[in-house]
Scaffold this active site. Structure first.
Site, PDB file in Angstrom:
ATOM      1  N   CYS A  73     -20.795  -5.766 -45.699  1.00 38.37           N
ATOM      2  CA  CYS A  73     -20.663  -4.973 -44.469  1.00 38.37           C
ATOM      3  C   CYS A  73     -21.682  -5.487 -43.469  1.00 38.37           C
ATOM      4  O   CYS A  73     -22.846  -5.708 -43.817  1.00 38.37           O
ATOM      5  CB  CYS A  73     -20.891  -3.498 -44.765  1.00 38.37           C
ATOM      6  SG  CYS A  73     -20.768  -2.479 -43.284  1.00 38.37           S
ATOM      7  N   CYS A  79     -28.210  -0.206 -40.873  1.00 39.61           N
ATOM      8  CA  CYS A  79     -27.991   1.223 -40.630  1.00 39.61           C
ATOM      9  C   CYS A  79     -28.587   2.000 -41.806  1.00 39.61           C
ATOM     10  O   CYS A  79     -28.943   1.414 -42.818  1.00 39.61           O
ATOM     11  CB  CYS A  79     -26.503   1.530 -40.492  1.00 39.61           C
ATOM     12  SG  CYS A  79     -25.628   1.660 -42.053  1.00 39.61           S
ATOM     13  N   CYS A  82     -25.567   2.913 -46.373  1.00 43.72           N
ATOM     14  CA  CYS A  82     -25.433   2.441 -47.756  1.00 43.72           C
ATOM     15  C   CYS A  82     -26.751   1.898 -48.295  1.00 43.72           C
ATOM     16  O   CYS A  82     -27.521   1.283 -47.559  1.00 43.72           O
ATOM     17  CB  CYS A  82     -24.410   1.319 -47.822  1.00 43.72           C
ATOM     18  SG  CYS A  82     -22.766   1.856 -47.330  1.00 43.72           S
ATOM     19  N   CYS A 160     -17.624   0.207 -39.811  1.00 44.11           N
ATOM     20  CA  CYS A 160     -18.342   0.639 -41.018  1.00 44.11           C
ATOM     21  C   CYS A 160     -17.368   0.635 -42.184  1.00 44.11           C
ATOM     22  O   CYS A 160     -16.279   1.212 -42.102  1.00 44.11           O
ATOM     23  CB  CYS A 160     -18.897   2.046 -40.788  1.00 44.11           C
ATOM     24  SG  CYS A 160     -19.355   2.895 -42.307  1.00 44.11           S
ATOM     25  N   GLN A 284     -15.072  18.693 -46.889  1.00 40.74           N
ATOM     26  CA  GLN A 284     -15.564  17.631 -47.771  1.00 40.74           C
ATOM     27  C   GLN A 284     -15.253  16.261 -47.168  1.00 40.74           C
ATOM     28  O   GLN A 284     -14.114  15.994 -46.786  1.00 40.74           O
ATOM     29  CB  GLN A 284     -14.899  17.759 -49.141  1.00 40.74           C
ATOM     30  CG  GLN A 284     -15.347  18.987 -49.919  1.00 40.74           C
ATOM     31  CD  GLN A 284     -16.714  18.812 -50.555  1.00 40.74           C
ATOM     32  OE1 GLN A 284     -17.256  17.707 -50.604  1.00 40.74           O
ATOM     33  NE2 GLN A 284     -17.276  19.890 -51.039  1.00 40.74           N
ATOM     34  N   TYR A 313     -22.069  30.327 -51.521  1.00 39.10           N
ATOM     35  CA  TYR A 313     -22.163  29.151 -50.648  1.00 39.10           C
ATOM     36  C   TYR A 313     -20.764  28.543 -50.513  1.00 39.10           C
ATOM     37  O   TYR A 313     -20.552  27.368 -50.786  1.00 39.10           O
ATOM     38  CB  TYR A 313     -23.119  28.097 -51.218  1.00 39.10           C
ATOM     39  CG  TYR A 313     -24.507  28.587 -51.530  1.00 39.10           C
ATOM     40  CD1 TYR A 313     -25.504  28.569 -50.560  1.00 39.10           C
ATOM     41  CD2 TYR A 313     -24.839  29.057 -52.801  1.00 39.10           C
ATOM     42  CE1 TYR A 313     -26.795  29.003 -50.861  1.00 39.10           C
ATOM     43  CE2 TYR A 313     -26.117  29.501 -53.104  1.00 39.10           C
ATOM     44  CZ  TYR A 313     -27.083  29.467 -52.137  1.00 39.10           C
ATOM     45  OH  TYR A 313     -28.361  29.883 -52.439  1.00 39.10           O
ATOM     46  N   GLU A 334     -20.858  33.166 -47.603  1.00 38.16           N
ATOM     47  CA  GLU A 334     -21.248  32.004 -46.799  1.00 38.16           C
ATOM     48  C   GLU A 334     -22.057  32.502 -45.610  1.00 38.16           C
ATOM     49  O   GLU A 334     -21.750  33.538 -45.033  1.00 38.16           O
ATOM     50  CB  GLU A 334     -19.973  31.262 -46.368  1.00 38.16           C
ATOM     51  CG  GLU A 334     -20.099  30.331 -45.194  1.00 38.16           C
ATOM     52  CD  GLU A 334     -21.052  29.162 -45.427  1.00 38.16           C
ATOM     53  OE1 GLU A 334     -21.040  28.556 -46.522  1.00 38.16           O
ATOM     54  OE2 GLU A 334     -21.836  28.869 -44.510  1.00 38.16           O
ATOM     55  N   ASP A 382     -22.560  26.599 -54.966  1.00 36.59           N
ATOM     56  CA  ASP A 382     -22.523  25.238 -54.410  1.00 36.59           C
ATOM     57  C   ASP A 382     -23.522  25.175 -53.260  1.00 36.59           C
ATOM     58  O   ASP A 382     -23.146  25.047 -52.094  1.00 36.59           O
ATOM     59  CB  ASP A 382     -21.086  24.934 -53.928  1.00 36.59           C
ATOM     60  CG  ASP A 382     -20.943  23.512 -53.397  1.00 36.59           C
ATOM     61  OD1 ASP A 382     -21.883  22.709 -53.555  1.00 36.59           O
ATOM     62  OD2 ASP A 382     -19.879  23.202 -52.830  1.00 36.59           O
ATOM     63  N   CYS A 409     -25.674  19.081 -54.959  1.00 36.44           N
ATOM     64  CA  CYS A 409     -25.794  17.772 -54.313  1.00 36.44           C
ATOM     65  C   CYS A 409     -27.207  17.227 -54.468  1.00 36.44           C
ATOM     66  O   CYS A 409     -27.536  16.194 -53.901  1.00 36.44           O
ATOM     67  CB  CYS A 409     -25.403  17.875 -52.840  1.00 36.44           C
ATOM     68  SG  CYS A 409     -26.337  19.110 -51.948  1.00 36.44           S
TER      69      CYS A 409
HETATM   70  N1  SAH Z   1     -18.454  25.182 -51.363  1.00 35.46           N
HETATM   71  C1  SAH Z   1     -18.120  24.627 -50.073  1.00 35.46           C
HETATM   72  C2  SAH Z   1     -19.329  24.327 -49.176  1.00 35.46           C
HETATM   73  C3  SAH Z   1     -20.538  23.764 -49.823  1.00 35.46           C
HETATM   74  S1  SAH Z   1     -21.790  23.205 -48.718  1.00 35.46           S
HETATM   75  C4  SAH Z   1     -17.241  23.400 -50.245  1.00 35.46           C
HETATM   76  O1  SAH Z   1     -17.165  22.819 -51.306  1.00 35.46           O
HETATM   77  O2  SAH Z   1     -16.604  23.002 -49.268  1.00 35.46           O
HETATM   78  C5  SAH Z   1     -22.977  24.499 -48.812  1.00 35.46           C
HETATM   79  C6  SAH Z   1     -22.633  25.688 -47.943  1.00 35.46           C
HETATM   80  O3  SAH Z   1     -23.682  26.650 -48.089  1.00 35.46           O
HETATM   81  C7  SAH Z   1     -22.524  25.400 -46.462  1.00 35.46           C
HETATM   82  O4  SAH Z   1     -21.292  25.870 -45.997  1.00 35.46           O
HETATM   83  C8  SAH Z   1     -23.691  26.184 -45.838  1.00 35.46           C
HETATM   84  O5  SAH Z   1     -23.391  26.704 -44.569  1.00 35.46           O
HETATM   85  C9  SAH Z   1     -23.879  27.289 -46.835  1.00 35.46           C
HETATM   86  N2  SAH Z   1     -25.212  27.911 -46.881  1.00 35.46           N
HETATM   87  C10 SAH Z   1     -26.420  27.339 -46.614  1.00 35.46           C
HETATM   88  N3  SAH Z   1     -27.418  28.203 -46.844  1.00 35.46           N
HETATM   89  C11 SAH Z   1     -26.849  29.362 -47.247  1.00 35.46           C
HETATM   90  C12 SAH Z   1     -27.359  30.639 -47.635  1.00 35.46           C
HETATM   91  N4  SAH Z   1     -28.671  30.864 -47.647  1.00 35.46           N
HETATM   92  N5  SAH Z   1     -26.496  31.581 -48.026  1.00 35.46           N
HETATM   93  C13 SAH Z   1     -25.149  31.350 -48.012  1.00 35.46           C
HETATM   94  N6  SAH Z   1     -24.613  30.161 -47.661  1.00 35.46           N
HETATM   95  C14 SAH Z   1     -25.429  29.181 -47.261  1.00 35.46           C
END
Ligand code: SAH
Length: 455
Positions: A73, A79, A82, A160, A284, A313, A334, A382, A409
């Site tokens: 690339c 950048c 990667c 990219c 995603q 989340y 959320e 999540d 993550c």
């Molecule tokens: N599960 C979803 C999003 C995951 S990303 C998916 O797979 O698409 C993590 C998410 O947590 C984001 O949307 C973010 O806005 C939210 N978030 C961040 N801090 C938070 C909190 N303190 N309480 C609730 N949600 C939160």
């Protein structure tokens, strides 16, 4: 004693998760060398020396590692995207698996089964979203590309390799428009000038394209010419948006959107459901691999149809909604109001009637639900990189779900939280690393925890 500007010979014996190879000198000093690979024998120039470690750069590859491959690339190492373009994908997957295993064992102190990483079939052009900063260099030349690693210097990038080819065509049209109309471009130093970012999203299944220009103001001169050029050249263009961001901030999008063409959103599919995506919606970035991540989460959730499922989340509700038909009741939590609105709309659009979404901090909402006597059978979390934290883990344990599915993550905060869970009787049954972002330093994982140690 090792000192700056020394040239040494070095065997690279391990790799950090963020893209450096590491070798030890005879005195036991660890030398971090970017762009090196495990198995390289190198001549290295020392750039910086600390007490127990040092940084160097490759002067010469004396014997290359068998993991090496030719970076392909134009932007690689310029950048900040990667870090693994110089090694084979299998070696990259090994490093990522190791990162997860090390975190779980060393930080979490957990001895559990780390499953083989779910590798990505498509290691190039998998991203469905891009944000390109727009600016000019000191000689006034137009720059559209990415920020250099750890900086705000824009590096031109016309194609990219992580993004669909069509994004490069949108960059090209934008470039031609700016040159044709001499459009005003933002300058981060002075806060003057108009066009700040080009933001693009594509529906991988639907091929619908959203182009969004982030502007320091309401719009740009010659906007209709730009829209016309895009419509003529980009056949799958669905909508064009101007986003207003007048703040001197690193946050790309401002609060206000104005639709200049189309209806302001695109749609895409995930695990058989349809989702509406606007510039603000969380979506995603690697859709196909997200289906596999969710598939693993679904397997771990092991729903039979009678469960109450709590999705903490939840973003726009995607994980929970894709499992809604397999449980009795879904509750999503959320913190971002717009995401919650999207989640509710996504439920309606997919004919899902057993889902409820709460806009709140996950820990606060969980505490309240627990105090109101909610007993979810399965809880999915999540969280963003900082993880759930001890307070939320305590509340989850108090709700006594049969299973917890932890999508993460960041292996380090996952490991920390697994340790909290462990102390409360929730054992980690297994962890599966998932490679959502080939070539980059990121690795996702999904873990299954259960209160019942005998499965
Ligand atoms: N599960 C979803 C999003 C995951 S990303 C998916 O797979 O698409 C993590 C998410 O947590 C984001 O949307 C973010 O806005 C939210 N978030 C961040 N801090 C938070 C909190 N303190 N309480 C609730 N949600 C939160």
């Amino acid at each position: 004693m090792l000192k700056k500007n020394d040239i040494i010979e070095l065997n690279i014996t391990s790799a950090t998760a963020d893209g450096s190879g590491v070798g030890k000198t005879d005195e036991g000093i660890a030398v971090f060398v970017p762009l090196s690979a495990v198995g390289d024998f190198l001549r290295v120039k020392i750039l910086k020396v600390k007490k127990t470690y040092a940084f160097g750069k490759i002067e010469e590859i004396i014997t290359p590692s068998k993991d090496r491959t030719e970076p392909d690339c134009e932007c690689f190492s310029k950048c900040g995207g990667c870090v693994w373009r110089h090694i084979k994908y299998s070696a990259e997957c090994d490093i990522k698996s190791q990162k997860v295993a090390d975190a779980v064992r060393r930080i979490g102190g957990i001895n559990t089964d780390i499953k083989p990483i779910i590798a990505c079939d498509q290691t190039e052009r998998y991203r469905n979203k891009a944000q390109f900063p727009v600016g000019r260099d000191k000689d006034g030349n137009l720059l559209i590309g990415f920020y250099a690693f750890h900086s705000h210097r824009i590096v031109n990038c016309s194609d990219c390799s992580l993004q669909p080819k069509i994004f490069s065509e949108v960059i090209e049209v934008t470039r031609e428009f700016i040159e044709l109309t001499n459009a005003s471009v933002y300058d981060e130093q002075t806060g003057k000038g108009r066009l700040r970012h080009l933001y693009i999203r594509i529906g991988e299944k639907t091929d619908e394209l959203i182009v969004c220009y982030v502007v320091n103001g309401n719009g740009i001169k010659g906007e209709d010419i730009l829209v016309k050029m895009l419509r003529e050249r980009i056949s799958n263009l669905k909508t064009v948006i101007f986003n207003s961001n007048r703040e001197n901030t690193n946050v790309v999008l401002g609060a206000k959107n104005r639709t200049a063409y189309g209806n302001g959103y695109i749609t895409d599919e995930l695990c058989g459901l349809k989702f509406k995506i606007s510039p603000f919606s969380f979506w995603q970035v690697n859709r196909s691999q997200a289906e596999r991540l969710y598939g693993k989460a679904r397997e771990y959730a092991n729903l039979s149809g009678n469960e109450v499922l709590l999705d903490l989340y939840c973003g726009t509700g995607t994980i929970g909604l894709t499992m809604a038909k397999d449980c009795k009741k879904l509750i999503g939590v959320e913190i971002i109001d717009d995401a919650v609105k999207d989640a509710r709309e996504n439920a309606v659009n997919n004919g899902i009637t057993n889902a409820e979404f709460i806009c709140s901090d996950a820990a606060n909402a969980a505490k309240e639900l627990e105090q109101n006597g909610l007993k979810p059978d399965v809880i999915i979390v999540d969280p963003p990189r900082k993880g759930c934290g001890e307070e939320l883990v305590n509340t989850i344990a108090e709700m006594k779900p049969d299973r917890v599915v932890y999508v993460s993550c960041d292996p380090a905060t996952l490991a920390r939280d697994l340790k909290y869970f462990d102390a409360l009787g929730y054992k980690t049954v297994e962890v599966t690393p998932v490679d959502m972002f080939p070539k980059t330093a990121h690795v996702e994982s999904v873990a299954l925890l259960t209160i019942n140690t005998i499965l």
